[in-house]
Design a protein around this motif. Sequence first.
Motif, PDB file in Angstrom:
ATOM      1  N   ALA A 192     -24.224  74.358  19.170  1.00 39.41           N
ATOM      2  CA  ALA A 192     -22.891  74.946  19.230  1.00 39.41           C
ATOM      3  C   ALA A 192     -21.824  73.868  19.331  1.00 39.41           C
ATOM      4  CB  ALA A 192     -22.788  75.903  20.422  1.00 39.41           C
ATOM      5  N   GLU A 193     -22.072  72.846  20.155  1.00 37.70           N
ATOM      6  CA  GLU A 193     -21.087  71.785  20.287  1.00 37.70           C
ATOM      7  C   GLU A 193     -20.992  70.953  19.018  1.00 37.70           C
ATOM      8  OE1 GLU A 193     -21.423  69.543  23.872  1.00 37.70           O
ATOM      9  OE2 GLU A 193     -21.504  71.321  25.153  1.00 37.70           O
ATOM     10  N   ALA A 194     -22.104  70.785  18.322  1.00 38.49           N
ATOM     11  CA  ALA A 194     -22.062  70.069  17.044  1.00 38.49           C
ATOM     12  C   ALA A 194     -21.220  70.820  16.028  1.00 38.49           C
ATOM     13  CB  ALA A 194     -23.478  69.856  16.510  1.00 38.49           C
ATOM     14  N   ARG A 195     -21.339  72.146  16.006  1.00 40.03           N
ATOM     15  CA  ARG A 195     -20.521  72.936  15.079  1.00 40.03           C
ATOM     16  C   ARG A 195     -19.046  72.870  15.455  1.00 40.03           C
ATOM     17  NH1 ARG A 195     -25.135  76.431  15.246  1.00 40.03           N
ATOM     18  NH2 ARG A 195     -24.259  77.554  17.032  1.00 40.03           N
ATOM     19  N   ALA A 196     -18.775  72.893  16.753  1.00 41.37           N
ATOM     20  CA  ALA A 196     -17.388  72.785  17.193  1.00 41.37           C
ATOM     21  C   ALA A 196     -16.805  71.440  16.797  1.00 41.37           C
ATOM     22  CB  ALA A 196     -17.303  72.985  18.706  1.00 41.37           C
ATOM     23  N   ALA A 197     -17.585  70.366  16.951  1.00 43.97           N
ATOM     24  CA  ALA A 197     -17.119  69.036  16.560  1.00 43.97           C
ATOM     25  C   ALA A 197     -16.879  68.961  15.059  1.00 43.97           C
ATOM     26  CB  ALA A 197     -18.149  67.981  16.994  1.00 43.97           C
ATOM     27  N   GLU A 198     -17.692  69.678  14.310  1.00 49.58           N
ATOM     28  CA  GLU A 198     -17.554  69.669  12.851  1.00 49.58           C
ATOM     29  C   GLU A 198     -16.204  70.229  12.428  1.00 49.58           C
ATOM     30  OE1 GLU A 198     -19.907  71.873   9.258  1.00 49.58           O
ATOM     31  OE2 GLU A 198     -21.087  70.945  10.841  1.00 49.58           O
ATOM     32  N   ARG A 199     -15.757  71.288  13.139  1.00 47.37           N
ATOM     33  CA  ARG A 199     -14.482  71.890  12.769  1.00 47.37           C
ATOM     34  C   ARG A 199     -13.303  71.026  13.181  1.00 47.37           C
ATOM     35  NH1 ARG A 199     -16.570  75.982  15.224  1.00 47.37           N
ATOM     36  NH2 ARG A 199     -14.956  75.996  16.809  1.00 47.37           N
ATOM     37  N   LEU A 200     -13.495  70.135  14.138  1.00 52.53           N
ATOM     38  CA  LEU A 200     -12.409  69.293  14.604  1.00 52.53           C
ATOM     39  C   LEU A 200     -12.300  67.987  13.828  1.00 52.53           C
ATOM     40  CD1 LEU A 200     -12.738  69.729  18.453  1.00 52.53           C
ATOM     41  CD2 LEU A 200     -10.874  70.494  17.017  1.00 52.53           C
ATOM     42  N   ALA A 201     -13.164  67.789  12.844  1.00 50.45           N
ATOM     43  CA  ALA A 201     -13.177  66.532  12.106  1.00 50.45           C
ATOM     44  C   ALA A 201     -11.813  66.265  11.492  1.00 50.45           C
ATOM     45  CB  ALA A 201     -14.246  66.569  11.022  1.00 50.45           C
ATOM     46  N   GLY A 202     -11.418  65.001  11.525  1.00 57.70           N
ATOM     47  CA  GLY A 202     -10.137  64.596  10.977  1.00 57.70           C
ATOM     48  C   GLY A 202      -9.311  63.906  12.044  1.00 57.70           C
ATOM     49  N   GLY A 203      -8.411  63.045  11.597  1.00 54.41           N
ATOM     50  CA  GLY A 203      -7.573  62.343  12.561  1.00 54.41           C
ATOM     51  C   GLY A 203      -8.397  61.433  13.440  1.00 54.41           C
ATOM     52  N   TRP A 204      -8.431  61.735  14.760  1.00 55.84           N
ATOM     53  CA  TRP A 204      -9.145  60.887  15.708  1.00 55.84           C
ATOM     54  C   TRP A 204     -10.581  61.343  15.929  1.00 55.84           C
ATOM     55  CZ3 TRP A 204      -6.186  57.072  15.496  1.00 55.84           C
ATOM     56  CH2 TRP A 204      -4.813  57.175  15.587  1.00 55.84           C
ATOM     57  N   VAL A 205     -11.080  62.236  15.078  1.00 55.98           N
ATOM     58  CA  VAL A 205     -12.452  62.711  15.190  1.00 55.98           C
ATOM     59  C   VAL A 205     -13.183  62.404  13.889  1.00 55.98           C
ATOM     60  CG1 VAL A 205     -13.936  64.693  15.604  1.00 55.98           C
ATOM     61  CG2 VAL A 205     -11.710  64.558  16.731  1.00 55.98           C
ATOM     62  N   SER A 260     -10.617  79.245  13.282  1.00 52.28           N
ATOM     63  CA  SER A 260     -11.426  80.067  14.168  1.00 52.28           C
ATOM     64  C   SER A 260     -12.043  79.256  15.296  1.00 52.28           C
ATOM     65  CB  SER A 260     -12.544  80.747  13.369  1.00 52.28           C
ATOM     66  OG  SER A 260     -13.444  81.380  14.239  1.00 52.28           O
ATOM     67  N   ALA A 261     -12.123  79.881  16.472  1.00 49.81           N
ATOM     68  CA  ALA A 261     -12.788  79.235  17.608  1.00 49.81           C
ATOM     69  C   ALA A 261     -14.266  79.558  17.666  1.00 49.81           C
ATOM     70  CB  ALA A 261     -12.121  79.672  18.915  1.00 49.81           C
ATOM     71  N   ASP A 262     -14.749  80.363  16.766  1.00 48.01           N
ATOM     72  CA  ASP A 262     -16.152  80.760  16.759  1.00 48.01           C
ATOM     73  C   ASP A 262     -17.016  79.586  16.324  1.00 48.01           C
ATOM     74  OD1 ASP A 262     -18.615  81.880  16.508  1.00 48.01           O
ATOM     75  OD2 ASP A 262     -18.053  83.391  15.021  1.00 48.01           O
ATOM     76  N   PRO A 263     -17.957  79.124  17.176  1.00 52.22           N
ATOM     77  CA  PRO A 263     -18.802  77.998  16.767  1.00 52.22           C
ATOM     78  C   PRO A 263     -19.555  78.243  15.478  1.00 52.22           C
ATOM     79  CG  PRO A 263     -19.055  78.457  19.104  1.00 52.22           C
ATOM     80  CD  PRO A 263     -18.254  79.589  18.524  1.00 52.22           C
ATOM     81  N   LYS A 264     -19.841  79.516  15.181  1.00 49.59           N
ATOM     82  CA  LYS A 264     -20.557  79.830  13.952  1.00 49.59           C
ATOM     83  C   LYS A 264     -19.601  80.126  12.799  1.00 49.59           C
ATOM     84  CE  LYS A 264     -24.580  81.703  16.376  1.00 49.59           C
ATOM     85  NZ  LYS A 264     -25.479  82.865  16.554  1.00 49.59           N
ATOM     86  N   GLY A 265     -18.309  80.047  13.050  1.00 50.68           N
ATOM     87  CA  GLY A 265     -17.332  80.357  12.014  1.00 50.68           C
ATOM     88  C   GLY A 265     -17.272  79.268  10.957  1.00 50.68           C
ATOM     89  N   ALA A 266     -16.749  79.640   9.812  1.00 50.54           N
ATOM     90  CA  ALA A 266     -16.636  78.688   8.706  1.00 50.54           C
ATOM     91  C   ALA A 266     -15.575  77.635   9.018  1.00 50.54           C
ATOM     92  CB  ALA A 266     -16.282  79.434   7.423  1.00 50.54           C
ATOM     93  N   THR A 267     -15.805  76.439   8.533  1.00 52.98           N
ATOM     94  CA  THR A 267     -14.825  75.379   8.680  1.00 52.98           C
ATOM     95  C   THR A 267     -13.594  75.720   7.840  1.00 52.98           C
ATOM     96  OG1 THR A 267     -16.535  73.738   9.027  1.00 52.98           O
ATOM     97  CG2 THR A 267     -14.374  72.924   8.347  1.00 52.98           C
TER      98      THR A 267
END
Length: 912
Positions: free
Chosen positions: A62-75, A877-884
């Motif tokens: 779940a945390e890996a998916r959340a990190a995936e959606r935050l990619a960009g900038g300083w991530v 979306s804040a859903d960890p399983k949601g699409a990027t």
Amino acid sequence: MEALRQDDPRRFGRFTALARFHEGASAVRYVARDTESGEVALITAARPELAVVPAYRRRFQAEARAAERLAGGWVAPPLDTGEEPEPPADGPEPLWTAAGYVPALPLAEAIGIDGPLDERALRILGAGIAEILSRVHAAGAVLQGLAPGTVLLATDGPRLTAFGPLGAAASAEARPGGQLSVRLGYLTPEQIEGKEVSAASDLFVLGLLLAYAATGTTPFTEGPAEEAARRIAGDEPELDAVPEALRELITNCLAKDPAARPTAGTVAAELALEGAAGLARGGWLPERLAAAVADQEARVLALEAPEENPETPEKGPAPVTAEAPAPVSVEAPEPVEDAAAPKPEAGTAAPEPEDARPAAAGDGDVGEDRGTTRFLNTGPRPPQSDRPTTQLSLPHELLAPPGTAPAPVAQPIPPALPVAPVASQHPGPTHGGPAPYPAAALPAGPAGSGGAGGGGGPMVSLPLPPAPAPVPDPAASRRTLLTIAAAAVGGLVVGGGSVAALGSGDTAVATDDKPAPKPRRTLPGQPPEPRWIYTHPASESSPLTTAVWRDKLLVMTSESQASAVDLRTGKRLWQRADGAKGQAALAAGADLVLVASPSEFLWLSPKNGKVVHRVRYTDAFADLPGLAVGPLAGNSGPVIWFTGSHTVTVKAPKPKKGKKKGKDKEVVQAHFFAYDIVQRKELWRTPVPAGRAPGTPAYRVVVDRSADVLVRQDAVSLTAAEVKAAKGKGSIRSFDQKTGKLLWTKQYAAASPEAATGGDEDGTLYAAVGKDLQAFETDTTKPLWRVEGSDGSVFGTPLVAGPLIHTTERSQLVGAVERESGRLVWRRSTEVPGTGNAPSLTLSGSEKTLIAADAVQVTAFSAADGERLWKFQDIGSADPKGATVSASYRALTAGETVVVQRDRAFYAFPVA
């Protein structure tokens, strides 16, 4: 960084492990190289003894998916993942994720090398992290992933390497019965009191982190470790060593009352008005840290894959089962800092503890991992002054169903005592490991809760908070509050103190029944509070087109329907399946909404979406059977222009005597139309060359003049023959307003078919030529003036407004030019890192505010002088399983409101 150990995995998918980069409580990071491309990556691999715990696997994924959606900038964006839904029956499958390698130092290691950061570096560090937090909070989630071990310092700014409690864990350990025990480092007053965490909790932790970076220690460490909880909950922070200019801001972040803390947007604005990227431009690291980063990069690039040991399993150490647990390594605590010991001066390296140095060969320490080589450390370990004392346990299941009793919790770990580290199968972190940070002892729970720790004091255990989840319905008993905050990767963000509950329905309204918090300062660069937020239902397809109808409705079309949202309240009023796959709505008179569907024109009631009139293309253009209507080219009042095409059969000519008859041919014929949507009748049509298959050319109206209408054809719809004939130049066509007759076709200098163009009624055309923007006399093609652009960039479509032309460039520069002379009035950057397409421009109804929207953010400027007013960004979306969410932003203006859209999310901001 150190060499691989004998039990370390050698392969992670397509990556070959080269060295250990950092060891944390729940995972180990490796430097690895892609065997095919040679790209260097950082692998975050779960500890094998934890990977067998189902709760841990779910949390890691779940945390890996959340990190995936935050990619960009300083991530850093993820490159690959090795996660599996469930481990195989014969043992745990390695659980890992890969991200691109960025040369950087963990914050803890940087403090150990060069001491506390100076004020400018602190501003860049804090602004960069606040920008990430704002992106998280904009989606209604909470990060809980800040700690000195998860923050890296790169040459261009900070980086965040892990998300959620697992990343910030001070220790994590598998317990009998499938339990997972995770001990957090930084805690907040509300956690100590057993309350839910919120966006404000992240701000408290950010305050702790900045205080640590400014002083080398944390503000609640003085005194017995077992009283840490009391100090966090009741004592004022000790911040005398923090730079005076930042002391008030950090103090506000550390407020006991979450409502009194600033938003992430406010923090980012106050720390770096131009954004972390702008402030860090030209370098920000002290010389010693910059040298350490460069040295690390050189050593990483020089790494070669170690020789395979045939006796070493590729998938890591043997599986650990719940029935026969293997010994779990607990980090050896660092010695408590001796108050009498001399402390290093600021800017000097702290002395390395004697017992922290690697044992010399032959020392005979039990469990020594022989046969490996350690790399030279980039600096000594910082002084350790904090002792973790709080145990947070996670039940067997990640989240227990409502109403069920929690699983038995593990006994808390008593306060750590100064002991010398002992080498073992999983020794504690090396010099790049986690830095000192406090874990507070918790107060006593309800009577009978039991449990002892922290020197015998009563303790309560807190469940590990769940990963970011879908926002519940507002009617639920436990509401999720969404902080209306959003970050710009390179600058300032939406902040504000209001909260709204977002449900699975169609609207968002303020629902906080508590007394309103004290008003916060409005800082330059901080956007106004949204008037409303609307989220398009996840059960429906994403909007295809969006348009504003008479400053009253926001009308959307999708694959399944057309729908309308009230621009005053943000509530959805209606949806109509007839409008599926339609084009953006237009005002058809004072009381109807036109939607052009693939097969007909629809006139809908703005009140309820009811179809008032419909005209099928087969009826309106009966002489053009099978007409396919292309994109609307433009409109002026009641008149719309569009292209269309249909296929006709051309009979083969009658053969000469004795010859065989040829075959009939299917030929595409195209037309350019003018249509009155109020009178519902065709005004004229004129034949035009067919476009690329399937044949309908795509036109765009450049300017609507009194006598003619100027159009250009989108390059993607040009046929191969047309592209060849154009010889790299684009054309503008002039059609008579009354008859539709083609008047002329002209080319303007070396403007390409893809070049952005615009025009005005005074007879001037503006086109991107190479990297410059040029003005031409429309009817003669005579050049009038030229504005030089940025190297390697091109201009986007200009926006004409009174005496000015607002310009946009792919280099993320936005500006204003005098229409008559071409004199540059102002030019500003959106502060977006990297390049992409040029931002699209929109003016507010008063033409005082210029809105630039791109793939990363929305930036508001003062149209008169280019003052950068605010920036906005969300993460979907804040859903960890949601699409990027990767859609670009759009801005639509309606009077004194600008509606910012990103995919399904809509925000209505007041503007001047």
